[in-house]
Design an enzyme around this catalytic site. Structure first.
Site, mmCIF file in Angstrom:
data_model
loop_
_atom_site.group_PDB
_atom_site.id
_atom_site.type_symbol
_atom_site.label_atom_id
_atom_site.label_comp_id
_atom_site.label_asym_id
_atom_site.label_seq_id
_atom_site.Cartn_x
_atom_site.Cartn_y
_atom_site.Cartn_z
ATOM 1 N N SER A 8 0.841 -1.198 0.000
ATOM 2 C CA SER A 8 0.000 0.000 0.000
ATOM 3 C C SER A 8 0.873 1.243 0.000
ATOM 4 O O SER A 8 1.611 1.508 0.947
ATOM 5 C CB SER A 8 -0.903 0.008 1.233
ATOM 6 O OG SER A 8 -1.553 1.257 1.299
ATOM 7 N N HIS A 40 -1.217 -1.140 -4.303
ATOM 8 C CA HIS A 40 -2.489 -0.742 -3.691
ATOM 9 C C HIS A 40 -2.488 0.769 -3.452
ATOM 10 O O HIS A 40 -1.568 1.318 -2.848
ATOM 11 C CB HIS A 40 -2.650 -1.505 -2.368
ATOM 12 C CG HIS A 40 -3.964 -1.294 -1.699
ATOM 13 N ND1 HIS A 40 -5.093 -2.014 -2.032
ATOM 14 C CD2 HIS A 40 -4.337 -0.451 -0.701
ATOM 15 C CE1 HIS A 40 -6.093 -1.619 -1.267
ATOM 16 N NE2 HIS A 40 -5.670 -0.668 -0.454
ATOM 17 N N ASP A 42 -4.706 4.015 -2.004
ATOM 18 C CA ASP A 42 -5.822 4.402 -1.132
ATOM 19 C C ASP A 42 -6.247 5.832 -1.390
ATOM 20 O O ASP A 42 -5.532 6.770 -1.017
ATOM 21 C CB ASP A 42 -5.389 4.280 0.332
ATOM 22 C CG ASP A 42 -5.190 2.842 0.752
ATOM 23 O OD1 ASP A 42 -6.138 2.063 0.626
ATOM 24 O OD2 ASP A 42 -4.074 2.509 1.193
ATOM 25 N N MET A 68 -8.728 8.795 -0.430
ATOM 26 C CA MET A 68 -9.605 9.204 0.691
ATOM 27 C C MET A 68 -10.125 10.614 0.456
ATOM 28 O O MET A 68 -9.392 11.455 -0.081
ATOM 29 C CB MET A 68 -8.814 9.185 2.000
ATOM 30 C CG MET A 68 -8.144 7.865 2.304
ATOM 31 S SD MET A 68 -7.250 7.978 3.857
ATOM 32 C CE MET A 68 -6.340 6.430 3.791
ATOM 33 N N HIS A 118 -8.285 1.564 -4.304
ATOM 34 C CA HIS A 118 -9.253 1.411 -3.208
ATOM 35 C C HIS A 118 -9.824 2.784 -2.886
ATOM 36 O O HIS A 118 -9.131 3.635 -2.334
ATOM 37 C CB HIS A 118 -8.504 0.805 -1.994
ATOM 38 C CG HIS A 118 -9.326 0.689 -0.756
ATOM 39 N ND1 HIS A 118 -8.748 0.467 0.485
ATOM 40 C CD2 HIS A 118 -10.667 0.741 -0.545
ATOM 41 C CE1 HIS A 118 -9.698 0.394 1.400
ATOM 42 N NE2 HIS A 118 -10.867 0.565 0.809
ATOM 43 N N MET A 141 -11.921 5.154 -0.841
ATOM 44 C CA MET A 141 -12.606 5.389 0.443
ATOM 45 C C MET A 141 -13.266 6.748 0.354
ATOM 46 O O MET A 141 -12.866 7.706 1.028
ATOM 47 C CB MET A 141 -11.581 5.321 1.584
ATOM 48 C CG MET A 141 -11.222 3.896 1.937
ATOM 49 S SD MET A 141 -9.698 3.812 2.879
ATOM 50 C CE MET A 141 -8.551 3.842 1.516
ATOM 51 N N MET A 197 -11.849 -4.974 5.267
ATOM 52 C CA MET A 197 -11.031 -4.044 6.049
ATOM 53 C C MET A 197 -10.775 -4.663 7.418
ATOM 54 O O MET A 197 -11.718 -4.997 8.141
ATOM 55 C CB MET A 197 -11.749 -2.702 6.233
ATOM 56 C CG MET A 197 -11.830 -1.808 5.013
ATOM 57 S SD MET A 197 -10.254 -1.438 4.213
ATOM 58 C CE MET A 197 -9.247 -0.830 5.581
ATOM 59 N N ASP A 234 -7.051 -5.873 4.164
ATOM 60 C CA ASP A 234 -6.359 -4.583 4.186
ATOM 61 C C ASP A 234 -6.372 -3.984 5.591
ATOM 62 O O ASP A 234 -7.437 -3.682 6.125
ATOM 63 C CB ASP A 234 -7.087 -3.657 3.197
ATOM 64 C CG ASP A 234 -6.415 -2.312 3.008
ATOM 65 O OD1 ASP A 234 -5.308 -2.105 3.527
ATOM 66 O OD2 ASP A 234 -7.019 -1.467 2.313
HETATM 67 C C1 DX5 Z 1 -6.278 2.041 5.453
HETATM 68 C C2 DX5 Z 1 -5.888 1.718 4.041
HETATM 69 C C3 DX5 Z 1 -4.818 0.705 3.964
HETATM 70 C C4 DX5 Z 1 -3.526 1.085 4.634
HETATM 71 C C5 DX5 Z 1 -2.962 -0.155 5.239
HETATM 72 O O1 DX5 Z 1 -7.368 2.879 5.451
HETATM 73 O O2 DX5 Z 1 -6.985 1.244 3.298
HETATM 74 O O3 DX5 Z 1 -4.579 0.261 2.631
HETATM 75 O O4 DX5 Z 1 -2.576 1.648 3.758
HETATM 76 O O5 DX5 Z 1 -1.855 0.198 5.971
HETATM 77 P P1 DX5 Z 1 -1.202 -0.762 7.060
HETATM 78 O O6 DX5 Z 1 -0.748 -2.000 6.351
HETATM 79 O O7 DX5 Z 1 -0.083 0.073 7.566
HETATM 80 O O8 DX5 Z 1 -2.249 -1.051 8.096
HETATM 81 ZN ZN ZN Z 2 -6.608 0.226 1.243
#
Ligand code: DX5
Ligand code: ZN
Length: 213
Positions: free
Chosen positions: A5, A30, A32, A34, A63, A65, A134, A172
Site C-alpha cells: 500500500s 495498492h 488508497d 480518501m 481502493h 474510500m 477491512m 487490508d
Molecule cells: C487504510 C488503508 C490501507 C492502509 C494499510 O485505510 O486502506 O490500505 O494503507 O496500511 P497498514 O498496512 O499500515 O495497516
Molecule cells: Zn486500502
C-alpha cells in the site's frame, strides 16, 4: 498475492520507491484514495495516481474510500487501473456500480468496513471479482489488526464456495508476518500491507516474505 500500500511510501521519493517496487515480487500496487468525508483523512487523488502509473507496469489496485465512488469510474479506468474497489457502505446502487466498473474493463471490488457483516454480499457475490475486507477502520496506515477479520475471511470463503463466485478475498489493514500467516490459513488471496513493508529495514525482502506466506 501481495499488494504493497503506497500510503506508507515516501511520497517525496516515489521514483526511488518504484526502483525497488518494480523489481520486487509485488503483484499489485495498492492505492488508497480518501476524501475526508467517508473516512476522517485525505490522501491523494487522480493526478498523483497518473504519476504513479508512469513509474510502474505493476497492476494498480485502486481502493476508493470516498462517498459516491460511482462518479469516478471513467476517471479511474483512464488511469489504467486493474482493480477498482468501492465501499459497500458508500454505494446505494451497488449492483449498477459493479457492472459499470466491469463495463469499463476493470475488475470490480467491494470493500466492507470492520462492522459490516459478510452476509450483506449474499445477493451480489456472484457478480464480484474481489471482496476487500477491512481489518482496521479505514483512513490511516499503521493501525492494529482487528482479529475478528479472521472469522469474516472464513465466512466469506464459505459464501464464495456456495455461490460458485470467482471473487478473490483481499484483506487490508494491520497485515504483518503474524496476521498475514493467519489470514492465509483462513483463506485470504491478496494481502495488502503498508507499514509492515515500508517501515521495515528491507522493504523488498519483507514484500517477498509476505507474498510467500
Ligand atoms: C487504510 C488503508 C490501507 C492502509 C494499510 O485505510 O486502506 O490500505 O494503507 O496500511 P497498514 O498496512 O499500515 O495497516
Ligand atoms: Zn486500502
Amino acid at each position: 498475492m501481495i499488494a504493497p500500500s503506497l500510503l506508507s511510501a515516501d511520497f517525496g521519493n516515489l521514483r526511488d520507491e518504484f526502483q525497488w517496487l518494480n523489481r520486487s515480487t509485488a503483484d499489485w500496487i495498492h492505492l488508497d484514495v480518501m476524501d475526508g468525508v467517508f473516512v476522517p483523512n485525505i490522501s491523494f487523488g487522480f493526478p498523483v495516481i497518473s504519476h504513479v502509473k508512469r513509474l510502474t507496469e505493476k497492476p494498480l489496485d485502486v481502493h476508493l474510500m470516498i462517498v459516491q465512488p460511482e462518479k469516478f469510474i471513467r476517471e479511474v479506468s483512464e488511469l489504467g487501473a486493474h482493480v477498482m474497489t468501492v465501499h459497500h457502505e458508500a454505494c446505494i446502487h451497488l449492483h449498477r456500480t459493479v457492472h459499470e466498473i466491469q463495463r469499463y474493463g476493470m475488475l470490480a471490488g467491494v470493500a466492507l468496513n470492520p462492522s459490516t457483516p459478510v452476509a450483506v454480499l449474499q445477493d451480489i457475490i456472484g457478480d464480484l471479482d474481489l471482496v476487500l475486507l477491512m481489518s482496521v477502520n479505514p483512513g490511516f496506515g499503521g493501525q492494529k489488526f482487528i482479529p475478528h477479520t479472521l472469522q469474516k475471511v472464513t465466512q466469506l470463503r464459505t459464501l464464495i464456495a456456495e455461490s460458485g463466485s470467482h471473487a478473490l478475498i483481499e484483506v487490508d489493514g494491520g497485515v504483518n508476518m503474524d496476521t498475514g500467516r493467519l489470514l492465509r490459513q483462513a483463506g485470504a488471496d491478496v494481502l495488502v500491507a503498508g507499514n509492515a513493508i515500508f517501515a521495515s529495514d528491507n522493504p523488498e525482502e519483507m514484500c517477498r516474505r509476505l507474498g510467500a506466506l
